[in-house]
Design an enzyme around this catalytic site. Structure first.
Site, PDB file in Angstrom:
ATOM      1  N   ASP A 164      59.139   9.317  13.154  1.00  0.00           N
ATOM      2  CA  ASP A 164      58.826   9.927  14.455  1.00  0.00           C
ATOM      3  C   ASP A 164      58.332   8.868  15.450  1.00  0.00           C
ATOM      4  O   ASP A 164      58.255   7.673  15.119  1.00  0.00           O
ATOM      5  CB  ASP A 164      57.775  11.029  14.223  1.00  0.00           C
ATOM      6  N   GLU A 197      63.288   9.574  17.573  1.00  0.00           N
ATOM      7  CA  GLU A 197      62.779   8.878  18.765  1.00  0.00           C
ATOM      8  C   GLU A 197      62.971   9.742  20.006  1.00  0.00           C
ATOM      9  O   GLU A 197      62.599   9.330  21.112  1.00  0.00           O
ATOM     10  CB  GLU A 197      63.513   7.522  18.840  1.00  0.00           C
ATOM     11  N   ASP A 220      62.153  18.301  20.948  1.00  0.00           N
ATOM     12  CA  ASP A 220      62.201  19.280  19.849  1.00  0.00           C
ATOM     13  C   ASP A 220      62.938  20.568  20.225  1.00  0.00           C
ATOM     14  O   ASP A 220      62.767  21.108  21.308  1.00  0.00           O
ATOM     15  CB  ASP A 220      60.775  19.667  19.438  1.00  0.00           C
TER      16      ASP A 220
HETATM   17  C1  GLA Z   1      57.615  15.739  16.524  1.00  0.00           C
HETATM   18  C2  GLA Z   1      59.036  15.800  15.970  1.00  0.00           C
HETATM   19  C3  GLA Z   1      59.208  17.123  15.258  1.00  0.00           C
HETATM   20  C4  GLA Z   1      58.202  17.238  14.129  1.00  0.00           C
HETATM   21  C5  GLA Z   1      56.791  17.094  14.679  1.00  0.00           C
HETATM   22  C6  GLA Z   1      55.756  16.985  13.570  1.00  0.00           C
HETATM   23  O1  GLA Z   1      57.385  16.694  17.523  1.00  0.00           O
HETATM   24  O2  GLA Z   1      59.957  15.645  17.000  1.00  0.00           O
HETATM   25  O3  GLA Z   1      60.533  17.230  14.745  1.00  0.00           O
HETATM   26  O4  GLA Z   1      58.463  16.242  13.166  1.00  0.00           O
HETATM   27  O5  GLA Z   1      56.664  15.917  15.476  1.00  0.00           O
HETATM   28  O6  GLA Z   1      54.468  16.761  14.041  1.00  0.00           O
END
Ligand code: GLA
Length: 395
Positions: A164, A197, A220
């Site tokens: 991440d 990323e 996300d």
């Molecule tokens: C970010 C990532 C997600 C998940 C969360 C976990 O937002 O993009 O896919 O892994 O962190 O904290």
């Protein structure tokens, strides 16, 4: 002539891919390529990840039960392999030697024992960290600890790392991801390297050079039609960057998480498959309904995702709410998704010539109804709001 016409899309796709690869090299010119993860993901990885459904509410019991369900539900037989533990597996602090350790309340038997269990089912296990000083949930992460953490993961038997981007101290992305790519390579254990990323620094242009096997192209996903189509829109133009061992990742699946309709999940799964997306389920496999299971295990749709015909699927028609997405299959057939994003039932059609095929008669296969048909000059469907038709049009 006909042969040339059939070959042309393939040649164009190959030229575009070569151009993209050249651009990759230019962007990452100062960084020697890490080849260690080459060969790790010849087709888009398939598996499950804890985040979309469970967030931080994870435990070794959940992972064990999910491993069991992955086998008993037929997901494993359909091709799902990786059981990926997302954020919140980590203890709040590193141990006395500076190593990452597992949260002992949630994972009392430790990560090695859990990996052994997952492996005993014929599955593979994935884990999560961040190229920052902390994970997105504030647990210890791997920036400046890459070598030690990669060794820890390898010693536990980890097969896949989602990496991440939180708490990155604004340090350059390429160097941060490169450091982990090298550290994974140095372990000698094959570990799929998933760059999370968020698309911030166009990872599709340098992901390969750091050993990435897949890279998130966006922020996300959430369990809504709006989120899903917003992410879909952001895939436009990225088709030239994807290919074996190095895939664009439009984020994990929300199929079965309850906030979209059955038809919307069918659309989500169809579109992700057309994009050669990694198929990482994000629902509760232990309790999923039959209809969810049928979406996730539709082997004809999965076969589109896993097929490499030289280019991931891309949009070939945009009439506002009505779109057509197409993917060349290695056989020369065309996978097609007709999409109605709007709120009224509407017909959608596309000529076989616009699919890069000849006019005239073609046989088709509907990948959701499993019905064969024959069409002349075009394929069409009348689509209710928020639905797709997914077809294979034979050349
Ligand atoms: C970010 C990532 C997600 C998940 C969360 C976990 O937002 O993009 O896919 O892994 O962190 O904290």
């Amino acid at each position: 002539m006909r042969a040339l016409r059939l070959l042309l899309p393939t040649l164009c796709a190959a030229a575009a891919l070569t151009a993209a690869l050249r651009a990759d090299r230019a962007d990452a010119a100062s960084i020697p390529p890490t080849l260690a993860t080459a060969g790790m993901a010849p087709t888009p990885p398939m598996g499950w990840n804890s985040w979309n459904k469970f967030g931080c509410q994870i435990s070794e019991q959940l992972i064990r039960e999910t491993a069991d369900a992955m086998v008993s539900s037929g997901m494993q037989a359909a091709g799902y392999r990786y059981l990926n533990i997302d954020d919140c597996w980590e203890a709040p602090t590193r141990d006395a030697n500076g190593n990452l350790t597992t949260d002992s309340t949630r994972f009392p038997s430790g990560m090695k024992a859990l990996a052994d269990y997952v492996h005993s089912k014929g599955l593979k296990i994935g884990i999560y960290s961040s190229a920052g000083t902390g994970t997105c949930q504030g647990r210890p992460a791997s920036l400046d600890h890459e070598v030690a953490d990669a060794r820890t993961f390898a010693a536990w038997g980890i097969d896949y790392l989602k990496y991440d981007n939180c708490n990155n101290q604004k340090r350059p992305a390429l160097a941060r991801y490169h450091a982990m790519g090298d550290a994974l390579a140095a372990t000698g254990r094959p570990i799929v390297f998933s760059l999370c990323e968020w698309g911030t620094n166009r990872p599709w242009t340098w992901g390969r050079s750091v050993g990435g096997n897949l890279w998130r192209t966006t922020g996300d996903i959430s369990d809504s039609w709006g989120s899903m189509v917003r992410i879909l829109d952001q895939q436009e133009g990225l088709e030239a960057y994807s290919g074996p061992n190095a895939w664009n990742d439009p984020d994990m699946l929300e199929v079965g998480n309850g906030k979209m309709s059955h038809d919307e999940y069918v659309a989500h799964f169809s579109l992700w498959s057309l994009l050669n997306a990694p198929l990482i389920a994000g629902n509760d496999l232990r309790t999923m309904s039959d209809s969810t299971r049928q979406i996730l295990t539709n082997h004809e749709v999965i076969a589109v995702d896993q097929d490499w015909g030289g280019k991931q699927g891309y949009k070939i028609r945009d009439d506002g709410d009505l779109e057509v997405w197409m993917k060349p299959m290695h056989s020369g057939d065309r996978a097609v998704v007709l999409l109605n994003r709007g709120e009224t039932t509407s017909p959608v059609a596309i000529s076989t010539k616009a699919l890069g095929l000849s006019g005239g008669r073609h046989s088709t296969r509907n990948l959701w109804t499993h019905a064969d048909a024959s069409v002349t000059d075009s394929v069409s469907a009348t689509l209710a709001p928020h639905t797709v038709a997914m077809l294979l049009v034979h050349r």
